[in-house]
Design a protein around this motif. Structure first.
Motif, PDB file in Angstrom:
ATOM      1  N   ALA A  97       6.520   5.638   2.032  1.00  0.00           N
ATOM      2  CA  ALA A  97       7.672   6.538   2.145  1.00  0.00           C
ATOM      3  C   ALA A  97       8.378   6.368   3.474  1.00  0.00           C
ATOM      4  O   ALA A  97       9.621   6.344   3.538  1.00  0.00           O
ATOM      5  CB  ALA A  97       7.223   7.984   1.951  1.00  0.00           C
ATOM      6  N   VAL A  98       7.620   6.245   4.571  1.00  0.00           N
ATOM      7  CA  VAL A  98       8.229   6.154   5.901  1.00  0.00           C
ATOM      8  C   VAL A  98       8.832   4.781   6.137  1.00  0.00           C
ATOM      9  O   VAL A  98       9.987   4.657   6.579  1.00  0.00           O
ATOM     10  CB  VAL A  98       7.177   6.490   6.983  1.00  0.00           C
ATOM     11  N   TRP A  99       8.087   3.739   5.840  1.00  0.00           N
ATOM     12  CA  TRP A  99       8.562   2.402   6.172  1.00  0.00           C
ATOM     13  C   TRP A  99       9.622   1.880   5.217  1.00  0.00           C
ATOM     14  O   TRP A  99      10.437   1.040   5.604  1.00  0.00           O
ATOM     15  CB  TRP A  99       7.383   1.440   6.250  1.00  0.00           C
ATOM     16  N   SER A 100       9.645   2.376   3.997  1.00  0.00           N
ATOM     17  CA  SER A 100      10.701   1.935   3.081  1.00  0.00           C
ATOM     18  C   SER A 100      12.064   2.427   3.558  1.00  0.00           C
ATOM     19  O   SER A 100      13.042   1.661   3.573  1.00  0.00           O
ATOM     20  CB  SER A 100      10.409   2.429   1.660  1.00  0.00           C
ATOM     21  N   GLN A 101      12.140   3.691   3.974  1.00  0.00           N
ATOM     22  CA  GLN A 101      13.425   4.183   4.478  1.00  0.00           C
ATOM     23  C   GLN A 101      13.815   3.466   5.774  1.00  0.00           C
ATOM     24  O   GLN A 101      14.994   3.235   6.038  1.00  0.00           O
ATOM     25  CB  GLN A 101      13.394   5.697   4.674  1.00  0.00           C
ATOM     26  N   SER A 102      12.814   3.110   6.583  1.00  0.00           N
ATOM     27  CA  SER A 102      13.120   2.419   7.839  1.00  0.00           C
ATOM     28  C   SER A 102      13.695   1.028   7.568  1.00  0.00           C
ATOM     29  O   SER A 102      14.673   0.612   8.211  1.00  0.00           O
ATOM     30  CB  SER A 102      11.853   2.316   8.689  1.00  0.00           C
ATOM     31  N   LEU A 103      13.115   0.312   6.626  1.00  0.00           N
ATOM     32  CA  LEU A 103      13.605  -1.031   6.306  1.00  0.00           C
ATOM     33  C   LEU A 103      15.013  -0.974   5.716  1.00  0.00           C
ATOM     34  O   LEU A 103      15.874  -1.800   6.050  1.00  0.00           O
ATOM     35  CB  LEU A 103      12.647  -1.716   5.340  1.00  0.00           C
ATOM     36  N   ILE A 104      15.257   0.016   4.846  1.00  0.00           N
ATOM     37  CA  ILE A 104      16.595   0.144   4.263  1.00  0.00           C
ATOM     38  C   ILE A 104      17.608   0.517   5.339  1.00  0.00           C
ATOM     39  O   ILE A 104      18.731  -0.008   5.378  1.00  0.00           O
ATOM     40  CB  ILE A 104      16.576   1.186   3.132  1.00  0.00           C
ATOM     41  N   ILE A 138       3.006   5.400  -6.544  1.00  0.00           N
ATOM     42  CA  ILE A 138       1.628   5.414  -6.034  1.00  0.00           C
ATOM     43  C   ILE A 138       0.879   6.668  -6.483  1.00  0.00           C
ATOM     44  O   ILE A 138      -0.172   6.565  -7.115  1.00  0.00           O
ATOM     45  CB  ILE A 138       1.639   5.307  -4.499  1.00  0.00           C
ATOM     46  N   LEU A 139       1.398   7.844  -6.180  1.00  0.00           N
ATOM     47  CA  LEU A 139       0.674   9.068  -6.510  1.00  0.00           C
ATOM     48  C   LEU A 139       0.627   9.314  -8.013  1.00  0.00           C
ATOM     49  O   LEU A 139      -0.428   9.670  -8.555  1.00  0.00           O
ATOM     50  CB  LEU A 139       1.308  10.256  -5.801  1.00  0.00           C
ATOM     51  N   ALA A 140       1.763   9.163  -8.696  1.00  0.00           N
ATOM     52  CA  ALA A 140       1.779   9.411 -10.132  1.00  0.00           C
ATOM     53  C   ALA A 140       0.921   8.399 -10.874  1.00  0.00           C
ATOM     54  O   ALA A 140       0.241   8.734 -11.854  1.00  0.00           O
ATOM     55  CB  ALA A 140       3.218   9.366 -10.658  1.00  0.00           C
ATOM     56  N   ARG A 141       0.922   7.164 -10.431  1.00  0.00           N
ATOM     57  CA  ARG A 141       0.082   6.139 -11.066  1.00  0.00           C
ATOM     58  C   ARG A 141      -1.393   6.478 -10.881  1.00  0.00           C
ATOM     59  O   ARG A 141      -2.196   6.340 -11.799  1.00  0.00           O
ATOM     60  CB  ARG A 141       0.398   4.767 -10.477  1.00  0.00           C
ATOM     61  N   TYR A 168       8.033  14.024   7.161  1.00  0.00           N
ATOM     62  CA  TYR A 168       7.692  15.435   7.018  1.00  0.00           C
ATOM     63  C   TYR A 168       7.680  15.887   5.557  1.00  0.00           C
ATOM     64  O   TYR A 168       6.814  16.683   5.161  1.00  0.00           O
ATOM     65  CB  TYR A 168       8.660  16.287   7.837  1.00  0.00           C
ATOM     66  N   CYS A 169       8.595  15.399   4.751  1.00  0.00           N
ATOM     67  CA  CYS A 169       8.581  15.780   3.335  1.00  0.00           C
ATOM     68  C   CYS A 169       7.433  15.108   2.595  1.00  0.00           C
ATOM     69  O   CYS A 169       6.867  15.684   1.654  1.00  0.00           O
ATOM     70  CB  CYS A 169       9.918  15.434   2.677  1.00  0.00           C
ATOM     71  N   ALA A 170       7.077  13.893   2.993  1.00  0.00           N
ATOM     72  CA  ALA A 170       5.919  13.234   2.376  1.00  0.00           C
ATOM     73  C   ALA A 170       4.638  13.989   2.693  1.00  0.00           C
ATOM     74  O   ALA A 170       3.785  14.194   1.820  1.00  0.00           O
ATOM     75  CB  ALA A 170       5.826  11.787   2.849  1.00  0.00           C
ATOM     76  N   GLU A 217      -3.175   8.230  -0.879  1.00  0.00           N
ATOM     77  CA  GLU A 217      -2.281   9.111  -0.130  1.00  0.00           C
ATOM     78  C   GLU A 217      -1.808   8.448   1.152  1.00  0.00           C
ATOM     79  O   GLU A 217      -0.647   8.604   1.548  1.00  0.00           O
ATOM     80  CB  GLU A 217      -2.986  10.436   0.172  1.00  0.00           C
ATOM     81  N   ALA A 218      -2.701   7.710   1.809  1.00  0.00           N
ATOM     82  CA  ALA A 218      -2.286   6.969   3.003  1.00  0.00           C
ATOM     83  C   ALA A 218      -1.249   5.915   2.656  1.00  0.00           C
ATOM     84  O   ALA A 218      -0.252   5.740   3.376  1.00  0.00           O
ATOM     85  CB  ALA A 218      -3.507   6.330   3.660  1.00  0.00           C
ATOM     86  N   ALA A 219      -1.457   5.213   1.549  1.00  0.00           N
ATOM     87  CA  ALA A 219      -0.494   4.194   1.129  1.00  0.00           C
ATOM     88  C   ALA A 219       0.848   4.815   0.779  1.00  0.00           C
ATOM     89  O   ALA A 219       1.917   4.260   1.098  1.00  0.00           O
ATOM     90  CB  ALA A 219      -1.043   3.425  -0.075  1.00  0.00           C
ATOM     91  N   PHE A 220       0.822   5.986   0.147  1.00  0.00           N
ATOM     92  CA  PHE A 220       2.069   6.674  -0.182  1.00  0.00           C
ATOM     93  C   PHE A 220       2.841   7.051   1.069  1.00  0.00           C
ATOM     94  O   PHE A 220       4.060   6.861   1.152  1.00  0.00           O
ATOM     95  CB  PHE A 220       1.760   7.920  -1.015  1.00  0.00           C
TER      96      PHE A 220
END
Length: 288
Positions: free
Chosen positions: A152-159, A262-265, A198-200, A145-148
């Protein structure tokens, strides 16, 4: 010379019983089978031995995250860049929205939107993400959950950082109530970060709380905060309408991609390792 004794089949499974333990023997290995799962037992511990799926080496994990996380994010980066180039080349007429909101400004709304936009300021999002991830990983021992959350946060930031530098869209032609950051207007990093965090968190809480009312409350708060941030950024003249709309979409896509990777896996691997008791779904002999 001793006479060979023919053991009767097990009354439940129908498999021949093991000559020593009396448990039904696995039809392939001959080892005594676990009475619930049907898998052959380990010789020393007696725990069920799971068969039929080999352990994945490190390359298998890398291949999964490359295909389920990295490639979708690269594709999302390309789509975001293409969308930014498209909206900057078309006469969208969005400046009228910002002009109307600027004419409607008041001291009360200036204060409220200042609070609203601060909910997704970079220092706050970084601190909240670090604190929440540390709590999940170190205190609750939920590393997945921490990895998820971090993904989620850093992927949007990098994009956001990659595409805003390339699109270079100017800010709306109204008085800006906040200092303009060095990044361009498209997409809205405040909005995508609000969705990413917040959604994560709402997704993680929704699977833990009990009852539809509690889940509805969690999701209401998780969705309401990004919408408040989006309106605040529009009101304060920092973004066009398409900037905040794409920020909402970008954040939602990053949450969905991270959850699937991550979560589904994690849920899939846990369901395979711990088949339901009593012949449920995934157990041998379960109804299909």
């Amino acid at each position: 010379m001793t006479e060979h004794t023919e053991h009767p089949p097990h009354p439940v499974t129908g498999h021949p019983a093991h000559p020593v333990t009396g448990h039904p023997a696995h039809p392939v290995t001959g080892l005594p089978a676990h009475p619930v799962t049907g898998h052959p037992r380990r010789p020393l511990t007696g725990h069920p031995r799971l068969t039929g799926r080999p352990r994945r080496p490190l390359t298998g994990h890398l291949r999964h995250y490359a295909s389920a996380l990295l490639l979708p994010l690269v594709a999302l980066t390309a789509v975001t860049y293409g969308a930014g180039e498209l909206v900057t080349s078309l006469p969208t007429g969005e400046a009228a929205v910002n002009t109307g909101l600027a004419a409607w400004r008041s001291g009360l709304w200036n204060t409220l939107t200042d609070i609203g936009t601060s909910l997704s300021d970079t220092p706050y999002i970084v601190a909240l993400t670090a604190a929440t991830a540390a709590f999940l990983g170190l205190v609750r021992r939920r590393l997945h959950e921490a990895a998820f959350l971090v993904a989620a946060v850093w992927s949007q930031s990098l994009i956001f950082l990659a595409t805003s530098a390339l699109v270079a869209r100017h800010r709306p032609p109204v008085h800006h109530l906040d200092p303009a950051p060095p990044t361009s207007s498209f997409p809205s990093g405040h909005v995508s970060a609000a969705v990413g965090f917040y959604c994560a968190v709402a997704l993680l809480l929704a699977v833990r709380v009990r009852g539809p009312v509690a889940r509805a409350l969690v999701w209401t708060l998780g969705v309401a905060v990004p919408l408040v941030v989006a309106f605040s950024r529009l009101y304060r003249g920092m973004h066009f309408l398409t900037d905040v709309l794409w920020g909402l979409l970008l954040g939602a896509c990053c949450v969905a991609v991270s959850a699937r990777a991550i979560l589904a896996r994690r849920a899939e691997r846990r369901a395979w390792r711990c088949p339901p008791r009593g012949g449920g779904v995934g157990a041998p002999g379960a109804a299909r």
